[in-house]
Structure formats: structure tokens, C-alpha cells
Enzyme design. Sequence first.
Site, PDB file in Angstrom:
ATOM      1  N   PRO A 250       0.817  -1.268  -0.001  1.00 52.75           N
ATOM      2  CA  PRO A 250      -0.063   0.246   0.371  1.00 52.75           C
ATOM      3  C   PRO A 250       0.883   1.499  -0.120  1.00 52.75           C
ATOM      4  CG  PRO A 250       0.198  -1.221   2.007  1.00 52.75           C
ATOM      5  CD  PRO A 250       0.247  -1.919   1.397  1.00 52.75           C
TER       6      PRO A 250
ATOM      7  N   ARG B 245      -2.390  16.506  -9.919  1.00 51.10           N
ATOM      8  CA  ARG B 245      -3.518  14.990 -10.103  1.00 51.10           C
ATOM      9  C   ARG B 245      -4.330  15.382 -10.832  1.00 51.10           C
ATOM     10  NH1 ARG B 245      -4.730  12.718  -6.232  1.00 51.10           N
ATOM     11  NH2 ARG B 245      -5.659  11.095  -7.154  1.00 51.10           N
TER      12      ARG B 245
ATOM     13  N   CYS C 269       1.246  29.377 -15.128  1.00 50.49           N
ATOM     14  CA  CYS C 269       1.425  29.820 -17.070  1.00 50.49           C
ATOM     15  C   CYS C 269       0.770  29.089 -17.853  1.00 50.49           C
ATOM     16  CB  CYS C 269       2.658  30.282 -17.255  1.00 50.49           C
ATOM     17  SG  CYS C 269       1.515  31.950 -18.347  1.00 50.49           S
TER      18      CYS C 269
ATOM     19  N   TYR D  34       1.079  11.043  -3.849  1.00 52.63           N
ATOM     20  CA  TYR D  34       0.965  11.904  -4.780  1.00 52.63           C
ATOM     21  C   TYR D  34       1.127  12.862  -4.904  1.00 52.63           C
ATOM     22  CZ  TYR D  34       1.081   6.362  -5.622  1.00 52.63           C
ATOM     23  OH  TYR D  34       0.987   5.067  -5.306  1.00 52.63           O
TER      24      TYR D  34
HETATM   25  C1  LIG Z   1       1.923   2.560  -7.570  1.00 52.45           C
HETATM   26  C2  LIG Z   1       2.635   1.025  -7.261  1.00 52.45           C
HETATM   27  C3  LIG Z   1       1.882   0.549  -5.102  1.00 52.45           C
HETATM   28  C4  LIG Z   1       1.310   1.489  -4.302  1.00 52.45           C
HETATM   29  O1  LIG Z   1      -0.157   1.125  -5.169  1.00 52.45           O
HETATM   30  P1  LIG Z   1      -0.526   2.792  -4.016  1.00 52.45           P
HETATM   31  O2  LIG Z   1      -2.185   2.365  -4.836  1.00 52.45           O
HETATM   32  O3  LIG Z   1      -0.366   3.577  -3.729  1.00 52.45           O
HETATM   33  O4  LIG Z   1      -1.085   1.755  -3.459  1.00 52.45           O
HETATM   34  C5  LIG Z   1       2.224  -0.873  -5.215  1.00 52.45           C
HETATM   35  N1  LIG Z   1       3.121  -1.213  -5.699  1.00 52.45           N
HETATM   36  C6  LIG Z   1       4.175  -0.676  -7.292  1.00 52.45           C
HETATM   37  C7  LIG Z   1       4.271  -1.408  -8.108  1.00 52.45           C
HETATM   38  C8  LIG Z   1       3.395   0.291  -7.721  1.00 52.45           C
HETATM   39  O5  LIG Z   1       3.373   0.344  -8.830  1.00 52.45           O
END
Ligand SMILES: *Cc1c(COP(=O)(O)O)cnc(C)c1O
Length: 432
Positions: A292, A331, A362, A391
Site C-alpha cells: 500500500p 493530480r 502559466c 502523489y
Molecule cells: C504504485 C505502486 C504501488 C502502490 O500503489 P498505491 O495505489 O499507492 O497503493 C505498489 N506497488 C507497485 C509496484 C506500484 O507501482
Amino acid sequence: MFVSKALGVNEENHLTIGGMDCVELAKEYGTPLYVFDENEIRGNMRIYADNLKKHYGDNGLILYASKAFCCKKMYKIAKEEGLGIDVVSGGELYTAVSSGFPTEKIYFHGNNKTKDELILALNSGVGRIVVDNSFELNMLNDLAGEMGKKADILFRIKPGVDAHTHDFIKTGQIDSKFGVALENGEATEIIEEATKLSNVNLVGFHCHIGSQIFDLEPFLSTAEVMMGFIKEVKEKFGITISELNLGGGFGVRYVESDDPISYDKYMEAVSRKIHELSKKHNLPLPKILMEPGRSIVASAGITLYTVGNIKEIKDVRTYLSVDGGMGDNPRYILYNAEYDFEIANKAGDKKSETVTVAGKCCESGDLLGENVPLQKAQPGDILAVLTTGAYNYSMASNYNRIPKPAAIFVKDGTSKVVIKRETYADIMKNDA
Ligand SMILES: *Cc1c(COP(=O)(O)O)cnc(C)c1O
């Protein structure tokens, strides 16, 4: 009342995070400012770690996917909480190693790791390298040989499961730049290739089907596909796979209508599924890893801005501009991501207005939200964008040579800087 339980309103009608007054924090540290509640981060980590242990036992590990928010302090917290981490670049790996993170609990991902990154990984003794493709496999095998090492590897597999999320953040389908697919035989081919190489040791498989996923079902289907493949590999090659990394992607609540399933339910359901499948396929229980990222930090963070000009275009819309924007939070321009907004110094007031929140770059697309409900604002007010812990800083840029904001952590009534505000001199320091 708020999307995150880290937030509240005090008797002065000000927004609070971790019990601290956001208006005071903005005064003390300036804006824009990323603010994180440390207890919320630790609490999220514990929900995963405790529930994995409860439902799966000791043969599991939660890895914090550090691309969601990476800095030395985050690695220190992950270490203190007993988690592993995943990194996807030399820069993340360097930060983790510099912060004293135990390298054997580092998993190194990436679909195009460079030679220098692989050397750094081998030299620093990362626990696992998650190999994406045959080119990388051979490069790694050669490098490990030259360095007199043997690398423990996982293969990144595309399980072919649809994660029902935004196209840009789906990663489990055959048309993805990440990993090798099951359905066209690529995964079997790369395993066969690995069996002929002497400096890599195949330990496990990894998969990650996407991000901001709300349903349980794609995770369970993935577990099913992967356990089936582990069985196939055992029959075909006589290899017993001892680690299964199921990735991350657990959804979070950005706005009231988002309804993610609680993480303990994921841990319980996935643990049960793996138990069932290992019995059914007569396989030893693999070590389970989950990664996570967003769901560890998103709810713990907010961004504070100062409101500048408010442009009411009659019969069109009202633009409320702030002193940051796509540089510190890309985002919206990337994904049309939704957020909740509050005027931090009027947090208990009714949201009587509808505004479009614009940044100062800009670029017409430099928005943080369109037609969002907000309290009646005036220049000088403090605008809080909620759920920006993941992010945001990690995707920030210096577009228009705008310095990146500071990040602070609050905890038990105190606050401290974990990333200093950039200065103009910082931005210029590499100019020749
Ligand atoms: C981005 C990513 C995660 C984490 O994803 P979340 O949506 O932030 O939980 C885990 N493993 C890999 C390989 C990723 O690229």
C-alpha cells in the site's frame, strides 16, 4: 464531517489536523505548505500490519510503496513500524539507504531500471529485485556475476485482471508497460530463461493491478490467478515459489462519495483466499507481501495555500487563485482528480459558493478543482485541499521555477519540518 479522521474544527472555527490549528501552521511556516499527521500515517501502517498478522500469521510483510510520498522521515517511520518498503528508482533507493532503512527489507521495482541503478541495488544489498523483463534479467545476471553476488528476484507478472480504475493507473492488463504477461506465455518463457542463469535466484512473483481500486473482487481474482500460476510453475519446472507479492492499489476517500472497503477486510479476505488456494493446489503457504502506498499517506496529508485574487466572470464562473498549483499538486491536470476544499479560517461555515480553484502557473489547465463547493472566501484566507498526502509532493515539479513547498509533520501538539521549503537559490543551484 471531513473525509479524513485526522481533521477537525476548533472553537475558533479553524480547520485542525492532528489537533493543530491549520491557520496557525500556515502563519508559522508560510504557504503553500504540505502538512501531515504522523499519527494517522502510523495508524494506517498498523491497520495493514496488524491485520495481515492477525489473518495470515507471521509469514507476511507490508511494504510501504514509497513513491506515494518519499523522504527520509517516511523511511524512518516505516522502519520504526516494522514495515518493508518498495522503491522504484535509484533516487528512492538512495534516500532509503541514507535514512538507515534495513536494506534486506527493500524491494526494488521498475520497468526500465538502468545499469547504474542495478549496481546501486546490488551494492546496497536490497532484499529483492523485482525483474520486469528479459533484457533486465540478463543485465542483472551479468552484473551480479561480475560483482560476485547472487540476486534474489521476483518476476513482475501481468495477471490479466481488470482493476476497474482510471486508464492511466491500470497496470494488470496485457497492454501495459509493466512486467510479463501470463496469457501469451511470456511469463513462462522468462522463468525458463532464469533457470539457465547462475547469478539470479527466483524467489517469487509480483503483481500490481492498478491504483485507487475500491472493489475486493479484482484482488481476489488476482490471488487466484497467481496461485494457479505458482502451481503451474511447480509442475512444469519443479520450482517452489515461496513469495507472492500482491502489490498495492487500495482505494482512499478523496470526496464524500468515495467509498473504499476497509483495509482490514482486504487483509482478511485475501488471507483466507490464499489459505484456501494453497490447500486446493497442495502448495506450501507462500510468504505474502502487500504494497500500500496511497492508503498509508493520502488521508494523513493536506495542503495549505493562501487565497489571492478571486475573479468573478459574470455568467461564466469564479476563479479563486492560490499561491501554488500544478507544481505542488499535478493530480488534477493529470487525472482530473477530485478533492475536498475548505477555507481553513472558516472551516465550520456553510459552503455557500461554487468556485474553480486555480494555481499560479502559466497554464490554463493549472487547476486544483472545478466547480467545487466552498465557504465564502476573500484574499488572504487560507485554503486547505484535503487528502493530498499521496502523489502530491512526490510528483511535484519546479514548473515556472516555483520552489517546492515545505512539508511538516504534526504529532501530539507539536510540529516540525521534514522537508525544507525550496529557495530560489535551490532552484538555480545546478545551472552552469
Ligand atoms: C504504485 C505502486 C504501488 C502502490 O500503489 P498505491 O495505489 O499507492 O497503493 C505498489 N506497488 C507497485 C509496484 C506500484 O507501482
